[in-house]
Write a protein that holds these residues in place. Structure first.
Motif, PDB file in Angstrom:
ATOM      1  N   GLN B 273       0.828  -1.209   0.000  1.00 35.97           N
ATOM      2  CA  GLN B 273       0.000   0.000   0.000  1.00 35.97           C
ATOM      3  C   GLN B 273       0.859   1.254   0.000  1.00 35.97           C
ATOM      4  N   HIS B 274       1.903   1.191   0.795  1.00 35.63           N
ATOM      5  CA  HIS B 274       2.776   2.343   0.967  1.00 35.63           C
ATOM      6  C   HIS B 274       3.475   2.699  -0.348  1.00 35.63           C
ATOM      7  N   GLY B 276       2.715   1.618  -3.369  1.00 40.02           N
ATOM      8  CA  GLY B 276       1.710   1.887  -4.403  1.00 40.02           C
ATOM      9  C   GLY B 276       1.189   3.310  -4.337  1.00 40.02           C
ATOM     10  N   GLN B 277       0.931   3.774  -3.110  1.00 42.28           N
ATOM     11  CA  GLN B 277       0.436   5.136  -2.943  1.00 42.28           C
ATOM     12  C   GLN B 277       1.488   6.156  -3.388  1.00 42.28           C
ATOM     13  N   ALA B 278       2.736   5.882  -3.059  1.00 47.06           N
ATOM     14  CA  ALA B 278       3.816   6.806  -3.438  1.00 47.06           C
ATOM     15  C   ALA B 278       3.969   6.874  -4.959  1.00 47.06           C
ATOM     16  N   GLN B 280       1.597   6.429  -7.188  1.00 44.69           N
ATOM     17  CA  GLN B 280       0.464   7.201  -7.719  1.00 44.69           C
ATOM     18  C   GLN B 280       0.643   8.691  -7.457  1.00 44.69           C
ATOM     19  N   THR B 281       1.114   9.009  -6.266  1.00 48.33           N
ATOM     20  CA  THR B 281       1.349  10.416  -5.921  1.00 48.33           C
ATOM     21  C   THR B 281       2.400  11.033  -6.849  1.00 48.33           C
ATOM     22  N   PRO B 295     -12.442   2.272  -5.897  1.00 44.90           N
ATOM     23  CA  PRO B 295     -11.263   1.958  -5.062  1.00 44.90           C
ATOM     24  C   PRO B 295     -11.305   0.547  -4.488  1.00 44.90           C
ATOM     25  N   ARG B 298      -9.772  -2.269  -6.605  1.00 44.55           N
ATOM     26  CA  ARG B 298      -8.373  -2.201  -7.026  1.00 44.55           C
ATOM     27  C   ARG B 298      -7.514  -3.256  -6.342  1.00 44.55           C
ATOM     28  N   PRO B 300      -4.249  -4.458  -4.920  1.00 42.83           N
ATOM     29  CA  PRO B 300      -3.072  -3.714  -4.443  1.00 42.83           C
ATOM     30  C   PRO B 300      -1.769  -4.128  -5.117  1.00 42.83           C
ATOM     31  N   LEU B 303      -0.748  -2.584  -9.812  1.00 43.27           N
ATOM     32  CA  LEU B 303      -1.259  -1.223  -9.937  1.00 43.27           C
ATOM     33  C   LEU B 303      -1.478  -0.927 -11.425  1.00 43.27           C
ATOM     34  N   ALA B 376       6.468  11.142  -0.634  1.00 42.72           N
ATOM     35  CA  ALA B 376       5.270  10.344  -0.333  1.00 42.72           C
ATOM     36  C   ALA B 376       5.613   9.126   0.511  1.00 42.72           C
TER      37      ALA B 376
END
Lengths: 382, 382
Positions: B273-274, B276-278, B280-281, B295, B298, B300, B303, B376
């Motif tokens: 998650q960590h 993946g979020q970075a 996307q950011t 959401p 999705r 995880p 991506l 991020a």
């Protein structure tokens, strides 16, 4: 609980064999994807080398199946047999019987041609049952008994009757010349961990144009999606995704196969004969005798030796194992009766068998084994 | 001609993943035979660890199939389906469709439940078609589109109707908690080279008691001898010979699986998650957007990002490849439309994605990607 087996073992078994040093090194190459161009180039090289190993024509389809030799066996029946087909299986040991089992599972009417344990299939027995047969299946070297079956003669009969011929080349291809095109074999397979001394997990196969024509004439798709010939060709020839091939094992097999071709099949065959003869010379005075009676029926790569009367098979093998030497006994009816000494790939060398002779001298309280073994190897040094 | 690929590549693909260092080291252990006691002890450890990974009961049968994830998929249908069975397949991508193909090859009457590309299967659509269904099959994480299917809800429906449930756990098991027993899954499989970062060539499977009972009630043997459940149990539980397992891959998988369990599934899930979020950011200001709209749909670990308008998909991926960075595009209908960034095993780490950000800054002539990515990731350091 699993304990770390970092100890080197002397594997004298009929497979797996010790991994060839070039294969071991290749196993460590950095990871790549199954769709990467370097892997397609590697696969193309492997295909060409497999053609050389099997003695096929320049255009024969070759590939690696992502599984062991048994999957190679299964893929032949899955792709080339349909319900109601007449299949003649030569079954004079465990692996011949396995072929009969698989053929039946894919719907074949199976005709069995057998021979007593320790004897080769008689081609006349095959010829007598060929009426209406669409496929003949035979194990070239029957690992369970050390018998060599007469593939060229059986191939001639299959050709005369317009039947396909499937050959289990697990103990032969890669260790001595295999003449797929000249003999007229339609489907051949082996396992990576046998004559090539690569890690287990791959089944190198070769498929004739006749076999592909039979495949294309199927009335129904093969149940076996994983090894469907068309799916395999999609990946190996058209470079489209089918399934993820085990690239690390491809690296290793490529290196081991190249090493085998560099050495040459005639040199490898001579190596097997030489070491095999020295083993027999060394052990004969102890009462070990060839299990297979007719010399022409003896499989060079799996030396089946009848044990001396009263020999403590299990006890001696257990004691050898404690010294990190693995020797395989008989299977089923030959359990306790024979040893099966592997002479495939890196096992067919003086050093591992000298280790056996040394250990036996000590365990059996006899002298002179190693000296006899070494003398029989003269004038070729280790 | 194959050229030596000793270059390290940055694999950001949805498999294979970079090999875990402990697995790479284990791959080099000296060769042993598939019937050696050390290997049976290793296998017993692997079975216990697979039970933990899949979240099964203490007695559930687990094993490694000697092939890739697709063979895991096939073994489920081969053993649990017979001609004329009603099988409901959830097919919202390539791997769901592959399931339908395989089920049909083994004689099933296949009912398809579909969803638009990029959307999850609606459990109500499954419930509406359950009458007379003997097996439901679903891909947990659909690698081809980055969609997560609602396995727990589908499992509840299957249970209510007394049907077996087969789950493709290729992109999920090993990277986050999988609750086979709690959800009520009967057959689950993955590939070694996905969430575990082991070399490809093994399919870890888990088989419920209900599935084994169904297997034992078969009217005919499964055609697939190689993965016959009884044959697998002969080897894995009774230690009798079936086929030669790829011991070197067992060494590596054992090490990778232990490493995953040592880290813990919740920690691994958080890592995915960590990172993946970075990603996307960092990429959002360039116009990359989530391909999967809802959401909760999705996946995880894969991506799926829609590319910015006018983005030169093939050109950029080729340029990345020249820098030894592998990124995977879409399959079929999504080709040219999306990227699928793998976040399984060792790929779900800051370092490989930082390499991507660096390369993209340079290739696209933009600035700030790496800085946004690193920001991020704060406060968790690489």
């Amino acid at each position: 609980m699993f304990e770390d087996p970092y100890t080197e073992h002397v594997l004298l078994t009929p497979g797996p064999t010790p991994i060839h040093p070039r294969a071991q090194q290749a196993l460590m190459r950095p990871m790549l994807g199954h769709m990467d161009p370097e892997i397609f180039a590697l696969n193309t090289d492997i295909q060409a080398d497999l053609r050389a190993m099997y003695g096929t024509t320049d255009t024969t389809f070759t590939a690696l199946l992502a599984g062991t030799g048994s999957l190679g066996m299964e893929a032949g029946f899955a792709n080339l047999v349909e319900s109601g087909d007449e299949v003649l299986v030569c079954a004079n040991g465990s692996f011949g019987r396995r072929m009969a089992d698989m053929a039946a599972r894919y719907g074949a009417n199976v005709r069995l041609v057998t021979a007593p344990l320790g004897e080769a299939i008689d081609p006349d027995d095959v010829a007598a049952q060929m009426d209406g047969v669409q496929m003949v299946a035979v194990v070239h070297g029957e690992t369970s008994t050390g018998v060599l079956n007469p593939v060229p003669q059986i191939a001639r009969i299959a050709r005369q009757h317009g039947a396909l011929l499937t050959v289990d080349a697990v103990t032969t291809a890669g260790m001595e010349p295999f003449h797929m095109a000249e003999w007229g074999v339609d489907y051949a397979y082996t396992g990576a961990q046998k004559c090539l001394s690569a890690p287990p997990g791959l089944a190198p196969v070769a498929i004739s144009d006749r076999a592909l024509a039979r495949y294309h004439a199927r009335r129904t798709p093969t149940p076996l999606w994983y090894c469907d010939f068309e799916g395999l060709r999609d990946y190996w020839e058209h470079h489209t995704y089918h399934h993820t091939v085990p690239v690390n094992l491809h690296y290793a097999l490529h290196a081991a196969l190249r090493a085998a071709l560099d050495e040459g099949m005639l040199t490898r065959k001579a190596r097997v004969q030489h070491v095999g003869q020295a083993i027999q010379t060394a052990l004969a005075p102890l009462g070990f005798t060839p299990y297979v009676q007719r010399p022409e029926d003896r499989l060079p790569t799996v030396l089946a030796l009848r044990l001396p009367d009263g020999f403590d098979d299990a006890g001696v093998r257990r004691a050898l194992r404690e010294r990190h030497i693995s020797v395989t006994g008989g299977l089923g009816a030959t359990a306790g009766l024979i040893w099966r000494l592997g002479l495939m790939g890196e096992t067919a060398r003086p050093a591992p068998y000298r280790a056996l002779m040394n250990a036996l001298e000590d365990l059996l309280g006899v002298q002179g084994l190693t000296a006899r073994f070494d003398a029989a190897l003269e004038p070729v040094p280790a």
